[in-house]
Design a protein around this motif. Structure first.
Motif, PDB file in Angstrom:
ATOM      1  N   ASP A 335       0.891  -1.163   0.000  1.00 17.35           N
ATOM      2  CA  ASP A 335       0.000   0.000   0.000  1.00 17.35           C
ATOM      3  C   ASP A 335       0.925   1.207   0.000  1.00 17.35           C
ATOM      4  O   ASP A 335       2.111   1.087   0.328  1.00 17.35           O
ATOM      5  CB  ASP A 335      -0.888  -0.012   1.254  1.00 17.35           C
ATOM      6  CG  ASP A 335      -1.910   1.119   1.284  1.00 17.35           C
ATOM      7  OD1 ASP A 335      -2.403   1.512   0.213  1.00 17.35           O
ATOM      8  OD2 ASP A 335      -2.235   1.606   2.394  1.00 17.35           O
ATOM      9  N   HIS A 336       0.451   2.348  -0.378  1.00 15.82           N
ATOM     10  CA  HIS A 336       1.282   3.548  -0.259  1.00 15.82           C
ATOM     11  C   HIS A 336       1.181   4.084   1.159  1.00 15.82           C
ATOM     12  O   HIS A 336       0.077   4.219   1.710  1.00 15.82           O
ATOM     13  CB  HIS A 336       0.832   4.608  -1.259  1.00 15.82           C
ATOM     14  CG  HIS A 336       1.186   4.262  -2.665  1.00 15.82           C
ATOM     15  ND1 HIS A 336       0.334   4.457  -3.725  1.00 15.82           N
ATOM     16  CD2 HIS A 336       2.307   3.707  -3.191  1.00 15.82           C
ATOM     17  CE1 HIS A 336       0.918   4.044  -4.844  1.00 15.82           C
ATOM     18  NE2 HIS A 336       2.112   3.588  -4.539  1.00 15.82           N
ATOM     19  N   GLY A 425       4.365   7.573  -0.316  1.00 17.26           N
ATOM     20  CA  GLY A 425       5.622   6.874  -0.486  1.00 17.26           C
ATOM     21  C   GLY A 425       5.470   5.443  -0.952  1.00 17.26           C
ATOM     22  O   GLY A 425       4.470   4.763  -0.662  1.00 17.26           O
ATOM     23  N   GLU A 426       6.484   4.966  -1.658  1.00 19.28           N
ATOM     24  CA  GLU A 426       6.505   3.582  -2.137  1.00 19.28           C
ATOM     25  C   GLU A 426       6.776   2.629  -0.978  1.00 19.28           C
ATOM     26  O   GLU A 426       7.616   2.885  -0.120  1.00 19.28           O
ATOM     27  CB  GLU A 426       7.569   3.411  -3.218  1.00 19.28           C
ATOM     28  CG  GLU A 426       7.702   1.978  -3.720  1.00 19.28           C
ATOM     29  CD  GLU A 426       8.459   1.842  -5.030  1.00 19.28           C
ATOM     30  OE1 GLU A 426       8.616   0.709  -5.512  1.00 19.28           O
ATOM     31  OE2 GLU A 426       8.894   2.886  -5.572  1.00 19.28           O
ATOM     32  N   ASN A 459      12.963   0.673   5.512  1.00 15.19           N
ATOM     33  CA  ASN A 459      13.084   1.544   4.339  1.00 15.19           C
ATOM     34  C   ASN A 459      11.991   2.603   4.327  1.00 15.19           C
ATOM     35  O   ASN A 459      12.240   3.790   4.078  1.00 15.19           O
ATOM     36  CB  ASN A 459      13.032   0.710   3.056  1.00 15.19           C
ATOM     37  CG  ASN A 459      13.518   1.468   1.843  1.00 15.19           C
ATOM     38  OD1 ASN A 459      14.701   1.725   1.690  1.00 15.19           O
ATOM     39  ND2 ASN A 459      12.581   1.846   0.979  1.00 15.19           N
ATOM     40  N   GLU A 460      10.774   2.166   4.609  1.00 18.60           N
ATOM     41  CA  GLU A 460       9.639   3.098   4.603  1.00 18.60           C
ATOM     42  C   GLU A 460       9.736   4.087   5.774  1.00 18.60           C
ATOM     43  O   GLU A 460       9.415   5.274   5.631  1.00 18.60           O
ATOM     44  CB  GLU A 460       8.315   2.331   4.677  1.00 18.60           C
ATOM     45  CG  GLU A 460       7.983   1.540   3.421  1.00 18.60           C
ATOM     46  CD  GLU A 460       8.796   0.260   3.297  1.00 18.60           C
ATOM     47  OE1 GLU A 460       9.115  -0.138   2.158  1.00 18.60           O
ATOM     48  OE2 GLU A 460       9.136  -0.338   4.344  1.00 18.60           O
ATOM     49  N   SER A 536       5.125  -1.216  -6.098  1.00 22.76           N
ATOM     50  CA  SER A 536       4.035  -0.248  -5.916  1.00 22.76           C
ATOM     51  C   SER A 536       4.312   1.116  -6.510  1.00 22.76           C
ATOM     52  O   SER A 536       3.386   1.910  -6.679  1.00 22.76           O
ATOM     53  CB  SER A 536       3.732  -0.090  -4.425  1.00 22.76           C
ATOM     54  OG  SER A 536       4.793   0.566  -3.758  1.00 22.76           O
ATOM     55  N   ALA A 537       5.595   1.418  -6.856  1.00 24.81           N
ATOM     56  CA  ALA A 537       5.972   2.781  -7.231  1.00 24.81           C
ATOM     57  C   ALA A 537       5.435   3.739  -6.162  1.00 24.81           C
ATOM     58  O   ALA A 537       5.059   3.316  -5.072  1.00 24.81           O
ATOM     59  CB  ALA A 537       5.493   3.126  -8.625  1.00 24.81           C
ATOM     60  N   CYS A 538       5.360   5.025  -6.446  1.00 23.24           N
ATOM     61  CA  CYS A 538       4.758   5.942  -5.478  1.00 23.24           C
ATOM     62  C   CYS A 538       3.571   6.686  -6.084  1.00 23.24           C
ATOM     63  O   CYS A 538       2.936   7.493  -5.405  1.00 23.24           O
ATOM     64  CB  CYS A 538       5.794   6.936  -4.942  1.00 23.24           C
ATOM     65  SG  CYS A 538       6.453   8.107  -6.165  1.00 23.24           S
TER      66      CYS A 538
END
Length: 565
Positions: A335-336, A425-426, A459-460, A536-538
């Motif tokens: 999910d973003h 965010g990705e 990372n997130e 997911s890209a962003c």
């Protein structure tokens, strides 16, 4: 054994599409327009365009609670009530009627009706680029996408041309331009931010959001009326939804059969033919069971529900779920992550205002980890910002002390200008973020409840720090005052961009779908909803679902004509 051949014949179609949301609506349109007799199965009620938008023309004072959710609704729907109000409640499920198990906190937002969440989506539409399609291969997270931008670019063109996407071409390689209708206007404060970022930074740009709201009449639909009431259903067809756009086109073909109140329990697999031959359906009103048959099946039930159908489709050939020889079905849930950024005040433009209620904001495309010059060592991938500039209105100041005529004048006088920037965010594809089934706890139709486990990684979390600090820095450098950052402790699912539980890939040992969105293991089953996403890209993902769906439908029909399906 005696087979009721007449019943089988009556329940047989060229194609079955499961789910009528954004991707399912596109599948129904494409398959029917290409001549296939198509059955569209929707687990919820029918919603007819215009007729079934009961709140669309109501005023705030027409609602008993003036658009706030009473405590009984918040208590009854702790998940869904976070995103609905009195005007849109009818387009979301009741939590107690559709339980699921949160192994870790996860908000599964759902709309079970014809049109699904296409009636209530945020409508922002951005293309992915090769920065996204090549990311997994370059940094080693997840598996490589089996496609590149050149494979999907013509299909982005195709779906944008039909849907109607307003936006401004900017020539950015990380955010490819599309086939745009005229852009909506930015207001004076947003233009100020654009100008300041161009002066202060060489890598950042403010543009108007690219959005599926029409800025002129398009394909029989009227332009957006700037009411910003999209979540109620638009009687003008001013934004793209299955109900306003793809399903009317599918119905006009004469090849569509729509069956609401139909939840798909599983896909029927014939091990001798090595194909799926149909689906098992439960009528959600009568609880009767039916079987429907077709040469090809498109699963577009949405990321989590599609994974659940696959996992529940067990047989001797697939004891762990249909197409799950890789053990990847249900894994890599993404999910973003959002609810982080900054806001600030601006002293100026006191004589300026804006007209109407523009149904979207601004966008700052990704500027981190594009190349060596923009790389950071604290995390991989990146984020974009959505935002808006506005003047404070009466609802921002009505709690201040006052009484009578002077008080009314005070709160109806436009207040100071403010700017809000929020990062999207990705999230990386982690195998432990997954969907499974609990066969001991079932729903009202006897189906196993979904279990969801999801958490952000380091990372997130590192990215979120940058998302807040960069937003604050940009506002401060652009002349804003009282700048304050925020991080509202995002919970998985809240962005309603869940994806990744049946990912595409080149290797059947590590992925579920091939480059045409076919199950590696079962060639006549296609999946083009969010579950197919390899990363997911962003960017908001729905436009990519649309393009992948149109592309897969074109391929499927071509293979059928050749006799290969």
């Amino acid at each position: 054994m005696y087979l009721n051949t007449k019943s089988v014949q009556e329940h047989t179609y060229d194609a079955i599409v499961v789910g009528s949301g954004i991707s399912g609506g596109w599948a129904a349109k494409e398959l029917t327009e290409k001549g296939l007799k198509t059955l569209l199965l929707e687990r919820g009620r029918n919603v007819e365009h215009i007729k079934d938008y009961p709140t669309t023309l109501l005023n705030p004072w027409d609602f008993r609670h003036r658009l706030t959710n009473p405590e009984k609704d918040v208590m009854a729907d702790p998940v869904q009530s976070a995103v609905y109000d009195e005007s849109s409640k009818q387009f979301f499920v009741r939590d107690h009627e559709h339980p699921y198990i949160q192994q870790t906190p996860f908000s599964w937002i759902r709309g079970y009706q014809v049109g699904g969440r296409s009636l209530t989506w945020g409508r922002q539409c951005y293309r992915l680029s090769d920065l996204d399609f090549e990311a997994n291969a370059k940094d080693g997270y997840g598996v490589d996408w089996p496609i590149r931008y050149k494979d999907i670019a013509p299909w982005y063109d195709y779906v944008e041309t039909f849907a109607g996407i307003s936006g401004q071409a900017e020539g950015l390689p990380q955010l490819p331009d599309g086939k745009f209708l005229p852009p909506m206007d930015m207001n004076c404060l947003e233009l100020h931010l654009r100008e300041q970022l161009q002066k202060k930074y060489g890598d950042r740009l403010v543009t108007i959001a690219r959005v599926a709201n029409l800025t002129k009449g398009w394909n029989g639909r009227m332009p957006c009326q700037y009411r910003n009431l999209c979540h109620r259903g638009c009687p003008y067809g001013g934004y793209f939804s299955s109900n306003a756009a793809t399903l009317p086109a599918a119905n006009a073909s004469g090849n569509l059969t729509l069956r609401p109140f139909s939840t798909v329990a599983s896909v029927i697999y014939d091990k001798d033919k090595r194909k799926a031959i149909g689906v098992r359906v439960i009528d959600t009103q009568t609880k009767e069971h039916y079987e429907y048959y077709a040469r090809i099946i498109f699963l577009n039930a949405s990321t989590i529900a599609t994974a659940a159908i696959l996992l529940n489709s067990v047989s001797d050939a697939f004891p762990n779920g249909l197409g799950n020889s890789s053990d990847q079905v249900g894994r890599n849930l993404m999910d973003h992550h959002f609810k982080v950024g900054a806001q600030g005040d601006f002293n100026g433009y006191h004589d300026r205002y804006y007209i109407g209620r523009r149904p979207t904001g601004i966008y700052i495309p990704r500027f981190r980890n594009l190349d060596a010059a923009t790389a950071t060592t604290s995390y991989v991938r990146g984020f974009g910002y959505q935002g808006y500039g506005e003047r404070e209105a009466w609802m921002d100041n009505y709690t201040q002390p006052g009484f009578g005529e002077d008080f009314k004048k005070t709160i109806t006088t436009p207040g100071k200008w403010t700017m809000w920037l929020g990062g999207w965010g990705e999230t990386l594809p982690y195998a432990y973020n997954r969907v499974t089934l609990d066969h001991y706890r079932t729903d009202a139709w006897g189906q196993p409840q979904v279990k969801i486990s999801f958490e952000l990684g380091g990372n997130e979390l590192n990215m979120r720090t940058d998302m807040k600090e960069s937003a604050m820095e940009m506002l401060e450098k652009s002349g804003f005052t009282n700048v304050r950052g925020f991080d509202y402790n995002y919970i998985g699912g809240e962005c309603i961009h869940e994806m990744g539980t049946a990912r595409m890939g080149n290797d059947p040992a590590t992925s579920v779908l091939n480059k045409w969105n076919q199950l590696h293991d079962v060639q006549n089953v296609f999946i083009t909803d969010g579950s197919c996403m390899t990363s997911s890209a962003c960017q908001n993902p729905s436009l990519t679902y649309m393009a992948l769906t149109a592309r897969a439908c074109d391929y499927a029909v071509g293979e059928m004509k050749k006799g290969d399906l």
